[in-house]
Design a protein around this motif. Structure first.
Motif, PDB file in Angstrom:
ATOM      1  N   HIS A  77     -36.753  -7.686  20.982  1.00  0.00           N
ATOM      2  CA  HIS A  77     -35.488  -8.750  20.820  1.00  0.00           C
ATOM      3  C   HIS A  77     -34.708  -8.519  21.886  1.00  0.00           C
ATOM      4  O   HIS A  77     -34.403  -7.407  22.027  1.00  0.00           O
ATOM      5  N   PRO A  78     -34.199  -9.699  22.543  1.00  0.00           N
ATOM      6  CA  PRO A  78     -33.416  -9.444  23.680  1.00  0.00           C
ATOM      7  C   PRO A  78     -31.801  -9.022  23.248  1.00  0.00           C
ATOM      8  O   PRO A  78     -31.567  -9.563  22.386  1.00  0.00           O
ATOM      9  N   ALA A  79     -31.372  -8.092  24.068  1.00  0.00           N
ATOM     10  CA  ALA A  79     -30.075  -7.585  23.592  1.00  0.00           C
ATOM     11  C   ALA A  79     -29.033  -8.424  23.903  1.00  0.00           C
ATOM     12  O   ALA A  79     -28.318  -8.728  23.053  1.00  0.00           O
ATOM     13  N   LYS A  80     -29.239  -9.405  24.346  1.00  0.00           N
ATOM     14  CA  LYS A  80     -28.308 -10.494  24.567  1.00  0.00           C
ATOM     15  C   LYS A  80     -27.986 -11.627  23.457  1.00  0.00           C
ATOM     16  O   LYS A  80     -27.233 -12.198  23.186  1.00  0.00           O
ATOM     17  N   GLN A  81     -29.260 -11.323  22.610  1.00  0.00           N
ATOM     18  CA  GLN A  81     -29.444 -12.247  21.484  1.00  0.00           C
ATOM     19  C   GLN A  81     -29.195 -11.289  20.093  1.00  0.00           C
ATOM     20  O   GLN A  81     -29.602 -11.975  19.055  1.00  0.00           O
ATOM     21  N   ILE A  82     -28.541 -10.423  20.154  1.00  0.00           N
ATOM     22  CA  ILE A  82     -28.397  -9.268  19.056  1.00  0.00           C
ATOM     23  C   ILE A  82     -27.943 -10.106  18.017  1.00  0.00           C
ATOM     24  O   ILE A  82     -28.173  -9.753  16.767  1.00  0.00           O
ATOM     25  N   ASP A  83     -26.807 -10.832  18.396  1.00  0.00           N
ATOM     26  CA  ASP A  83     -26.198 -11.588  17.107  1.00  0.00           C
ATOM     27  C   ASP A  83     -26.955 -12.535  16.357  1.00  0.00           C
ATOM     28  O   ASP A  83     -26.583 -12.987  14.989  1.00  0.00           O
ATOM     29  N   GLU A  84     -28.138 -12.731  16.722  1.00  0.00           N
ATOM     30  CA  GLU A  84     -29.030 -13.686  15.814  1.00  0.00           C
ATOM     31  C   GLU A  84     -29.515 -12.820  14.619  1.00  0.00           C
ATOM     32  O   GLU A  84     -30.095 -13.428  13.648  1.00  0.00           O
ATOM     33  N   LEU A  85     -29.465 -11.431  14.842  1.00  0.00           N
ATOM     34  CA  LEU A  85     -29.972 -10.653  13.750  1.00  0.00           C
ATOM     35  C   LEU A  85     -28.898 -10.261  12.492  1.00  0.00           C
ATOM     36  O   LEU A  85     -29.044  -9.621  11.692  1.00  0.00           O
ATOM     37  N   LEU A  86     -27.708 -10.980  12.695  1.00  0.00           N
ATOM     38  CA  LEU A  86     -26.675 -10.753  11.746  1.00  0.00           C
ATOM     39  C   LEU A  86     -27.018 -11.545  10.553  1.00  0.00           C
ATOM     40  O   LEU A  86     -27.489 -12.574  10.641  1.00  0.00           O
ATOM     41  N   PRO A  87     -26.557 -11.058   9.529  1.00  0.00           N
ATOM     42  CA  PRO A  87     -27.240 -11.680   8.105  1.00  0.00           C
ATOM     43  C   PRO A  87     -26.858 -12.949   8.060  1.00  0.00           C
ATOM     44  O   PRO A  87     -27.823 -13.792   7.549  1.00  0.00           O
ATOM     45  N   TRP A  88     -25.799 -13.670   8.390  1.00  0.00           N
ATOM     46  CA  TRP A  88     -25.558 -15.056   8.225  1.00  0.00           C
ATOM     47  C   TRP A  88     -26.257 -15.958   9.397  1.00  0.00           C
ATOM     48  O   TRP A  88     -26.720 -16.982   8.972  1.00  0.00           O
ATOM     49  N   ASN A  89     -26.610 -15.394  10.456  1.00  0.00           N
ATOM     50  CA  ASN A  89     -27.423 -16.027  11.613  1.00  0.00           C
ATOM     51  C   ASN A  89     -28.880 -15.791  11.443  1.00  0.00           C
ATOM     52  O   ASN A  89     -29.498 -16.726  11.472  1.00  0.00           O
ATOM     53  N   TRP A  90     -29.219 -14.728  10.580  1.00  0.00           N
ATOM     54  CA  TRP A  90     -30.695 -14.608  10.315  1.00  0.00           C
ATOM     55  C   TRP A  90     -31.158 -15.556   9.085  1.00  0.00           C
ATOM     56  O   TRP A  90     -32.085 -16.040   9.387  1.00  0.00           O
ATOM     57  N   LYS A  91     -30.094 -15.630   8.382  1.00  0.00           N
ATOM     58  CA  LYS A  91     -30.500 -16.505   7.050  1.00  0.00           C
ATOM     59  C   LYS A  91     -30.718 -18.118   7.722  1.00  0.00           C
ATOM     60  O   LYS A  91     -31.808 -18.657   7.374  1.00  0.00           O
ATOM     61  N   ALA A  92     -29.760 -18.487   8.539  1.00  0.00           N
ATOM     62  CA  ALA A  92     -29.954 -19.730   9.237  1.00  0.00           C
ATOM     63  C   ALA A  92     -31.232 -19.961  10.153  1.00  0.00           C
ATOM     64  O   ALA A  92     -31.736 -20.974   9.690  1.00  0.00           O
ATOM     65  N   GLY A  93     -31.898 -18.832  10.611  1.00  0.00           N
ATOM     66  CA  GLY A  93     -32.894 -19.068  11.261  1.00  0.00           C
ATOM     67  C   GLY A  93     -34.187 -18.894  10.505  1.00  0.00           C
ATOM     68  O   GLY A  93     -35.190 -19.612  10.668  1.00  0.00           O
TER      69      GLY A  93
END
Length: 101
Positions: A77-93
């Motif tokens: 996973h790219p470090a610049k996209q670490i916010d995608e792994l936060l629970p609220w973003n992860w759920k959306a994904g």
């Protein structure tokens, strides 16, 4: 200057902190076990993990599924996209991936 009591202007704001206290009850019940975290740094790591788990619950995300997925990703996973792994973003994904399938 803002009001000291914003709940007087916004009826959606809860007047109590009961929800936060209920979320922490499990941690408070096990507090005798937490003194064996090993060190101050271990206690800080435990607090961070508890925070992430409660954040998952707050966002209607299964903490076990989230942890399993997120812990398997970091090598790729790219470090610049670490916010995608936060629970609220992860759920959306997850919802978007399910809809695309």
């Amino acid at each position: 200057m803002g009001r000291v009591h914003p709940f007087l202007d916004d009826g959606r704001i809860c007047l109590t902190n009961n929800a936060a206290e209920r979320a922490l009850r499990g941690i408070a019940v096990g507090r005798r076990n937490w003194i064996f975290a090993g060190s101050d740094a271990g206690g800080c790591r435990a607090a961070a993990v508890f925070t992430l788990i409660e954040t998952c619950k707050f966002n209607d995300v299964d903490p076990q599924a989230w942890l399993a997925d997120v812990l398997a990703r970091p090598p790729d996973h790219p470090a610049k996209q670490i916010d995608e792994l936060l629970p609220w973003n992860w759920k959306a994904g997850q919802i978007a991936a399910t809809a695309a399938a």
